[in-house]
Design a protein around this motif. Sequence first.
Motif, PDB file in Angstrom:
ATOM      1  N   GLU A  88       0.659  -1.042  -0.405  1.00 58.97           N
ATOM      2  CA  GLU A  88      -0.287   0.182   0.286  1.00 58.97           C
ATOM      3  C   GLU A  88       0.858   1.288  -0.042  1.00 58.97           C
ATOM      4  O   GLU A  88       2.381   0.863   0.481  1.00 58.97           O
ATOM      5  CB  GLU A  88      -0.765   0.139   1.086  1.00 58.97           C
ATOM      6  CG  GLU A  88      -1.976  -0.900   1.294  1.00 58.97           C
ATOM      7  CD  GLU A  88      -3.197  -1.043   2.261  1.00 58.97           C
ATOM      8  OE1 GLU A  88      -4.221  -1.326   2.771  1.00 58.97           O
ATOM      9  OE2 GLU A  88      -2.446   0.327   3.743  1.00 58.97           O
ATOM     10  N   THR A  90       0.978   5.532   0.001  1.00 55.84           N
ATOM     11  CA  THR A  90      -0.469   6.752  -0.024  1.00 55.84           C
ATOM     12  C   THR A  90       0.844   8.317  -0.685  1.00 55.84           C
ATOM     13  O   THR A  90       1.724   8.079  -0.735  1.00 55.84           O
ATOM     14  CB  THR A  90      -0.197   7.286   1.666  1.00 55.84           C
ATOM     15  OG1 THR A  90       0.736   7.530   2.397  1.00 55.84           O
ATOM     16  CG2 THR A  90      -1.474   6.401   2.555  1.00 55.84           C
ATOM     17  N   ALA A  91      -0.273   9.168  -0.872  1.00 59.30           N
ATOM     18  CA  ALA A  91      -0.188  10.373  -1.892  1.00 59.30           C
ATOM     19  C   ALA A  91       1.588  10.882  -0.796  1.00 59.30           C
ATOM     20  O   ALA A  91       2.343  11.268  -1.653  1.00 59.30           O
ATOM     21  CB  ALA A  91      -0.916  11.331  -1.994  1.00 59.30           C
ATOM     22  N   ASP A  92       1.358  10.425   0.126  1.00 60.38           N
ATOM     23  CA  ASP A  92       2.442  11.126   0.777  1.00 60.38           C
ATOM     24  C   ASP A  92       3.725  10.495   1.247  1.00 60.38           C
ATOM     25  O   ASP A  92       4.554  10.338   2.052  1.00 60.38           O
ATOM     26  CB  ASP A  92       2.221  11.658   2.392  1.00 60.38           C
ATOM     27  CG  ASP A  92       2.002  10.538   3.567  1.00 60.38           C
ATOM     28  OD1 ASP A  92       1.385  10.433   2.487  1.00 60.38           O
ATOM     29  OD2 ASP A  92       1.198  11.138   4.410  1.00 60.38           O
ATOM     30  N   ASN A  94       3.973   7.029   1.997  1.00 62.98           N
ATOM     31  CA  ASN A  94       4.353   6.583   2.962  1.00 62.98           C
ATOM     32  C   ASN A  94       4.175   5.274   2.926  1.00 62.98           C
ATOM     33  O   ASN A  94       3.089   4.762   1.833  1.00 62.98           O
ATOM     34  CB  ASN A  94       3.399   6.632   4.734  1.00 62.98           C
ATOM     35  CG  ASN A  94       4.274   7.777   5.379  1.00 62.98           C
ATOM     36  OD1 ASN A  94       5.852   7.727   5.375  1.00 62.98           O
ATOM     37  ND2 ASN A  94       3.618   9.087   5.592  1.00 62.98           N
ATOM     38  N   LYS A 125      -2.545   2.235  -4.609  1.00 61.47           N
ATOM     39  CA  LYS A 125      -2.842   3.380  -3.647  1.00 61.47           C
ATOM     40  C   LYS A 125      -4.360   3.707  -2.707  1.00 61.47           C
ATOM     41  O   LYS A 125      -5.379   3.522  -3.501  1.00 61.47           O
ATOM     42  CB  LYS A 125      -2.994   4.351  -4.794  1.00 61.47           C
ATOM     43  CG  LYS A 125      -3.269   6.100  -4.179  1.00 61.47           C
ATOM     44  CD  LYS A 125      -3.026   6.838  -5.520  1.00 61.47           C
ATOM     45  CE  LYS A 125      -2.395   8.697  -4.509  1.00 61.47           C
ATOM     46  NZ  LYS A 125      -3.568   8.689  -4.400  1.00 61.47           N
ATOM     47  N   VAL A 126      -4.070   4.088  -1.842  1.00 61.57           N
ATOM     48  CA  VAL A 126      -4.774   4.270  -0.473  1.00 61.57           C
ATOM     49  C   VAL A 126      -5.221   5.607   0.175  1.00 61.57           C
ATOM     50  O   VAL A 126      -4.242   6.310  -0.146  1.00 61.57           O
ATOM     51  CB  VAL A 126      -4.537   3.216   0.579  1.00 61.57           C
ATOM     52  CG1 VAL A 126      -4.902   1.556  -0.148  1.00 61.57           C
ATOM     53  CG2 VAL A 126      -3.644   3.543   1.091  1.00 61.57           C
ATOM     54  N   GLU A 127      -5.771   6.391   0.478  1.00 61.76           N
ATOM     55  CA  GLU A 127      -6.071   7.882   1.259  1.00 61.76           C
ATOM     56  C   GLU A 127      -5.352   7.173   2.476  1.00 61.76           C
ATOM     57  O   GLU A 127      -4.289   8.139   3.146  1.00 61.76           O
ATOM     58  CB  GLU A 127      -7.559   8.148   1.573  1.00 61.76           C
ATOM     59  CG  GLU A 127      -8.270   8.473  -0.111  1.00 61.76           C
ATOM     60  CD  GLU A 127      -7.860   9.324  -0.549  1.00 61.76           C
ATOM     61  OE1 GLU A 127      -7.545  10.153   0.220  1.00 61.76           O
ATOM     62  OE2 GLU A 127      -7.589   9.462  -1.732  1.00 61.76           O
ATOM     63  N   LEU A 128      -5.301   6.403   3.184  1.00 59.08           N
ATOM     64  CA  LEU A 128      -5.199   5.704   4.604  1.00 59.08           C
ATOM     65  C   LEU A 128      -4.635   4.742   4.530  1.00 59.08           C
ATOM     66  O   LEU A 128      -5.493   3.606   4.266  1.00 59.08           O
ATOM     67  CB  LEU A 128      -5.769   5.879   5.712  1.00 59.08           C
ATOM     68  CG  LEU A 128      -6.506   7.771   6.432  1.00 59.08           C
ATOM     69  CD1 LEU A 128      -7.614   7.081   7.555  1.00 59.08           C
ATOM     70  CD2 LEU A 128      -4.987   8.735   6.861  1.00 59.08           C
ATOM     71  N   LEU A 129      -3.044   4.425   5.251  1.00 62.41           N
ATOM     72  CA  LEU A 129      -2.405   3.060   5.191  1.00 62.41           C
ATOM     73  C   LEU A 129      -3.314   2.444   6.502  1.00 62.41           C
ATOM     74  O   LEU A 129      -4.325   1.944   6.966  1.00 62.41           O
ATOM     75  CB  LEU A 129      -0.726   3.058   5.294  1.00 62.41           C
ATOM     76  CG  LEU A 129       0.427   3.370   5.203  1.00 62.41           C
ATOM     77  CD1 LEU A 129       1.148   3.930   6.066  1.00 62.41           C
ATOM     78  CD2 LEU A 129      -0.165   3.403   3.282  1.00 62.41           C
ATOM     79  N   LEU A 182      -7.927   1.649  10.119  1.00 64.94           N
ATOM     80  CA  LEU A 182      -7.511   2.482   9.594  1.00 64.94           C
ATOM     81  C   LEU A 182      -6.413   3.708   9.917  1.00 64.94           C
ATOM     82  O   LEU A 182      -6.654   3.898  10.996  1.00 64.94           O
ATOM     83  CB  LEU A 182      -8.494   3.618   8.006  1.00 64.94           C
ATOM     84  CG  LEU A 182      -8.748   2.498   7.799  1.00 64.94           C
ATOM     85  CD1 LEU A 182     -10.138   3.852   6.622  1.00 64.94           C
ATOM     86  CD2 LEU A 182      -7.906   2.214   6.599  1.00 64.94           C
TER      87      LEU A 182
END
Length: 224
Positions: A88, A90-92, A94, A125-129, A182
């Motif tokens: 997984e 995230t856009a930042d 991690n 790709k996820v919003e939150l891990l 999450l």
Amino acid sequence: MRDFVNEKKLAAKEAVKLLSDNQIVGLGSGSSATFAIMEIGERVKNGLKIQGVPTSDKSKELAISLNIPLIDISDVDSIDITIDGADEFTADLNLIKGGGSFLLKEKVVASLTKQEIIIADSSKKVELLGKFTVPVEVIPYASGYVTKQLELLNGIGKIRMTGDKPLITEEGNYIIDTDFGLIADPATLSDKLHAITGVVEHGLFINLASVVIMGNGDSTVTFS
Ligand SMILES: O=C[C@H](O)[C@H](O)[C@H](O)COP(=O)(O)O
């Protein structure tokens, strides 16, 4: 319907374009990294001069079979560029890694690496891990204790099995796949996991990735 295998191949191809002569290159593990190693093998056949540092025995064997020169990790001060996969991201930038149980060597290599390139298909790709469980690598002796400590962090841990036996990692440890739900603050969770006695490493990769190249249909998107 997305073709995730093709997306992995596209991301791998794009990442391998970034390699140049005389680099020390970290060779990741897992299916996406395997495509990258195969692509590196092609480039080496065509004259690229690099030395690889594998993150697993499987990647090492593949690299040897493709005549990719290798160098022992103890003989390098740093690694120029590593290409690896993720379970997984995230856009930042991690990540959760370790679905294939290779997180420990992968994190050592990532920690020595100047440019950590993650390649992934678009399902990663996820919003939150946290939809994917966090692999926590522990010494077998401490697995019961660590499981209880994970509960205090609201984590439900299950020892990863192979058949009816605990899976043993390449370094002789167990993996506790842990559901934290999450994860709003992965950096804090990472610190808390490191503080548990008996934990060798875990699969949260915080501030280690430089770039994620994601296959996206017939092309790729880069997150940096
Ligand atoms: O332990 C395995 C690694 O962290 C892999 O890079 C990760 O599980 C992603 O694997 P794949 O590219 O096969 O989805």
